[in-house]
Design an enzyme around this catalytic site. Structure first.
Site, PDB file in Angstrom:
ATOM      1  N   LYS A   1     -14.150 -46.455 -14.580  1.00 56.07           N
ATOM      2  CA  LYS A   1     -14.433 -46.592 -13.546  1.00 56.07           C
ATOM      3  C   LYS A   1     -13.691 -47.247 -12.920  1.00 56.07           C
ATOM      4  CE  LYS A   1     -18.946 -45.880 -13.986  1.00 56.07           C
ATOM      5  NZ  LYS A   1     -20.651 -47.031 -14.354  1.00 56.07           N
TER       6      LYS A   1
ATOM      7  N   LYS B   1     -12.850 -57.432 -20.288  1.00 57.37           N
ATOM      8  CA  LYS B   1     -13.794 -58.247 -19.096  1.00 57.37           C
ATOM      9  C   LYS B   1     -13.784 -60.008 -18.732  1.00 57.37           C
ATOM     10  CE  LYS B   1     -16.201 -54.296 -17.925  1.00 57.37           C
ATOM     11  NZ  LYS B   1     -17.743 -53.719 -18.861  1.00 57.37           N
TER      12      LYS B   1
ATOM     13  N   LYS C   1      -8.768 -45.789 -22.285  1.00 59.44           N
ATOM     14  CA  LYS C   1     -10.171 -44.823 -21.826  1.00 59.44           C
ATOM     15  C   LYS C   1     -10.381 -44.700 -20.716  1.00 59.44           C
ATOM     16  CE  LYS C   1     -14.032 -48.654 -20.941  1.00 59.44           C
ATOM     17  NZ  LYS C   1     -15.206 -48.539 -20.654  1.00 59.44           N
TER      18      LYS C   1
HETATM   19  P1  TYM Z   1     -20.933 -47.923 -18.917  1.00 55.24           P
HETATM   20  O1  TYM Z   1     -21.838 -47.568 -17.146  1.00 55.24           O
HETATM   21  O2  TYM Z   1     -19.947 -48.926 -18.567  1.00 55.24           O
HETATM   22  O3  TYM Z   1     -21.193 -46.767 -18.613  1.00 55.24           O
HETATM   23  C1  TYM Z   1     -21.677 -45.386 -18.474  1.00 55.24           C
HETATM   24  C2  TYM Z   1     -21.800 -44.540 -20.307  1.00 55.24           C
HETATM   25  O4  TYM Z   1     -20.670 -43.502 -20.503  1.00 55.24           O
HETATM   26  C3  TYM Z   1     -20.110 -43.968 -21.680  1.00 55.24           C
HETATM   27  N1  TYM Z   1     -17.950 -44.036 -21.270  1.00 55.24           N
HETATM   28  C4  TYM Z   1     -17.626 -43.299 -21.491  1.00 55.24           C
HETATM   29  N2  TYM Z   1     -17.358 -42.208 -22.818  1.00 55.24           N
HETATM   30  C5  TYM Z   1     -16.556 -41.249 -23.094  1.00 55.24           C
HETATM   31  N3  TYM Z   1     -15.082 -41.962 -22.708  1.00 55.24           N
HETATM   32  C6  TYM Z   1     -15.156 -42.527 -21.357  1.00 55.24           C
HETATM   33  N4  TYM Z   1     -14.077 -43.307 -21.035  1.00 55.24           N
HETATM   34  C7  TYM Z   1     -15.753 -43.933 -20.812  1.00 55.24           C
HETATM   35  N5  TYM Z   1     -16.351 -44.488 -20.003  1.00 55.24           N
HETATM   36  C8  TYM Z   1     -17.434 -44.921 -20.390  1.00 55.24           C
HETATM   37  C9  TYM Z   1     -20.027 -45.541 -21.773  1.00 55.24           C
HETATM   38  O5  TYM Z   1     -20.291 -45.343 -23.451  1.00 55.24           O
HETATM   39  C10 TYM Z   1     -21.667 -45.266 -21.985  1.00 55.24           C
HETATM   40  O6  TYM Z   1     -22.330 -44.542 -22.250  1.00 55.24           O
HETATM   41  N6  TYM Z   1     -23.651 -51.248 -21.432  1.00 55.24           N
HETATM   42  C11 TYM Z   1     -24.064 -49.893 -21.297  1.00 55.24           C
HETATM   43  C12 TYM Z   1     -25.052 -49.600 -20.272  1.00 55.24           C
HETATM   44  C13 TYM Z   1     -26.404 -49.838 -21.396  1.00 55.24           C
HETATM   45  C14 TYM Z   1     -26.808 -49.158 -21.745  1.00 55.24           C
HETATM   46  C15 TYM Z   1     -28.226 -49.497 -22.547  1.00 55.24           C
HETATM   47  C16 TYM Z   1     -26.336 -47.851 -22.820  1.00 55.24           C
HETATM   48  C17 TYM Z   1     -27.515 -50.125 -21.010  1.00 55.24           C
HETATM   49  N7  TYM Z   1     -28.368 -50.716 -22.055  1.00 55.24           N
HETATM   50  C18 TYM Z   1     -28.353 -49.018 -23.547  1.00 55.24           C
HETATM   51  C19 TYM Z   1     -27.512 -47.056 -24.305  1.00 55.24           C
HETATM   52  C20 TYM Z   1     -28.857 -47.774 -24.239  1.00 55.24           C
HETATM   53  C21 TYM Z   1     -22.350 -49.500 -20.180  1.00 55.24           C
HETATM   54  O7  TYM Z   1     -22.528 -50.541 -19.280  1.00 55.24           O
HETATM   55  O8  TYM Z   1     -21.924 -48.409 -20.051  1.00 55.24           O
END
Ligand code: TYM
Length: 336
Positions: free
Chosen positions: A206, A115, A203
């Site tokens: 969004k 990023k 992957k």
């Molecule tokens: P974020 O918002 O980017 O994604 C949310 C969740 O979706 C999962 N994910 C996927 N899993 C499988 N295949 C994919 N293509 C895919 N794209 C996204 C991500 O792994 C995630 O679980 N940093 C985190 C949010 C967060 C968080 C936390 C999670 C903030 N604090 C504490 C757990 C614990 C994030 O940006 O996820």
């Protein structure tokens, strides 16, 4: 009581990757374990503002919680839903942990490399994002953190930070389980990673530009079927699960297994050796479209008021716990 915890950013509405990688596993685990574990589900609104948003943060935030409910989340007294920024101890603790985590560690995070691309114009939030994430987990003594595979590195960092603090100051934090254990707990071998439909090396994200790359949870079922029918596969002419040689076909097999809550091995055995990719695409398109039609019908019935009530109740609980943990850390650092 142990804690299962996860957060999701709300830069846009969710993709099928978010849903299958995090939201659905969390919902299934919550429904299975909410009598014996605390279940913390939060909106990572502070993580959201590191990047542009599409559709409005407040709209996406309500949609996120509605999606948990539409996915079948059963709420009882052990299920806590909250907005990250409504728990101010989060920001306070992040600063303290910034003084524990190192530049070297954060510089090695793959998400930052992707990023931030090492550019001077990259905001500091993108660099510091894993420390904020560690805080989210450590504030509540999270044991199991259902996330997709792309977040595993951040969980390992969280473990390192917790171990370092405990080593210097005594038992302050619960160290979350290793990622191999996390994956097992979620019922997968090495974590879930749903691929981009056009470029299955990547992957599903969004932020992908090409419309056909990703399935949004609010896409209408016909559009979804079209996207799946046009997914990139390979020219090997034989179905098998092999993420290196056949990432496109393997992705479809994985989606088919997860959507129907069936073991991947079983689905692979059913299709292995067959040569008609079109049949598999048709089956996956049908599975996803049926799932989405039901899901969207349930989603439409959930009101904003219902969501606000759940979040406000969850935030009272979260603040109590978070403030107590923050005070413990402040005392360790002689700030109190
Ligand atoms: P974020 O918002 O980017 O994604 C949310 C969740 O979706 C999962 N994910 C996927 N899993 C499988 N295949 C994919 N293509 C895919 N794209 C996204 C991500 O792994 C995630 O679980 N940093 C985190 C949010 C967060 C968080 C936390 C999670 C903030 N604090 C504490 C757990 C614990 C994030 O940006 O996820």
């Amino acid at each position: 009581m142990k804690t299962i915890l996860t957060g999701i950013r709300v830069n846009s509405e969710l993709t099928l990757g978010n849903f299958l990688g995090a939201l659905l596993p969390m919902t299934r685990l919550a429904n299975k374990y909410s009598d014996e574990y605390n279940i913390n589900i939060f909106v990572a609104d502070l993580h959201t503002i590191i990047a542009e948003q599409d559709g409005g943060l407040q709209h996406n935030l309500l949609m996120l919680i509605k999606m948990y409910l539409a996915a079948g989340l059963k709420v009882n007294d052990n299920v806590h839903i909250y907005r990250q920024s409504y728990v101010p101890a989060t920001s306070e603790m992040t600063w303290i942990l910034n003084c524990v985590a190192t530049m070297g560690e954060l510089g090695r995070m793959i998400q930052y490399k992707e990023k931030g691309r090492g550019e001077d114009s990259c905001n500091v939030g993108i660099f510091d994002y894993p420390v904020l994430m560690a805080t989210d987990i450590l504030l509540f003594d999270g044991n199991y953190i259902p996330v997709g595979q792309d977040q595993f590195q951040h969980i390992e960092l969280t473990r390192d930070i917790a171990i370092r603090v405990n080593h210097r100051y005594g038992e302050i934090f619960t160290v979350p389980e290793k990622t191999s254990e996390q994956a097992k707990f979620m019922g997968s071998n090495d974590g879930i990673r749903i691929r981009d439909l056009v470029n299955p090396e990547k992957k599903m994200s969004k932020s992908a530009k090409a419309e056909n790359s990703k399935i949004m949870m609010t896409d209408d079922p016909e559009k979804v079927a079209k996207k799946i029918m046009s997914a990139t596969t390979d020219s090997l002419g034989e179905i098998d699960f092999d993420l290196k040689k056949r990432p496109g076909i393997s992705n479809l097999l994985q989606i088919e297994a997860l959507v129907n809550d069936r073991p991947l091995d079983e689905v692979v055995a059913e299709w292995k050796g067959k040569s008609n990719y079109g049949d598999l695409k048709k089956k996956v398109a049908e599975s996803v479209s049926t799932m989405l039609a039901d899901f969207q019908a349930r989603l439409a019935k959930i009101t904003d008021e219902e969501v606000y009530e759940l979040m406000e109740t969850g935030e009272k609980y979260a603040n109590k716990l978070a403030n107590a943990k923050l005070l413990k850390l402040q005392k360790a650092f002689e700030l109190r």
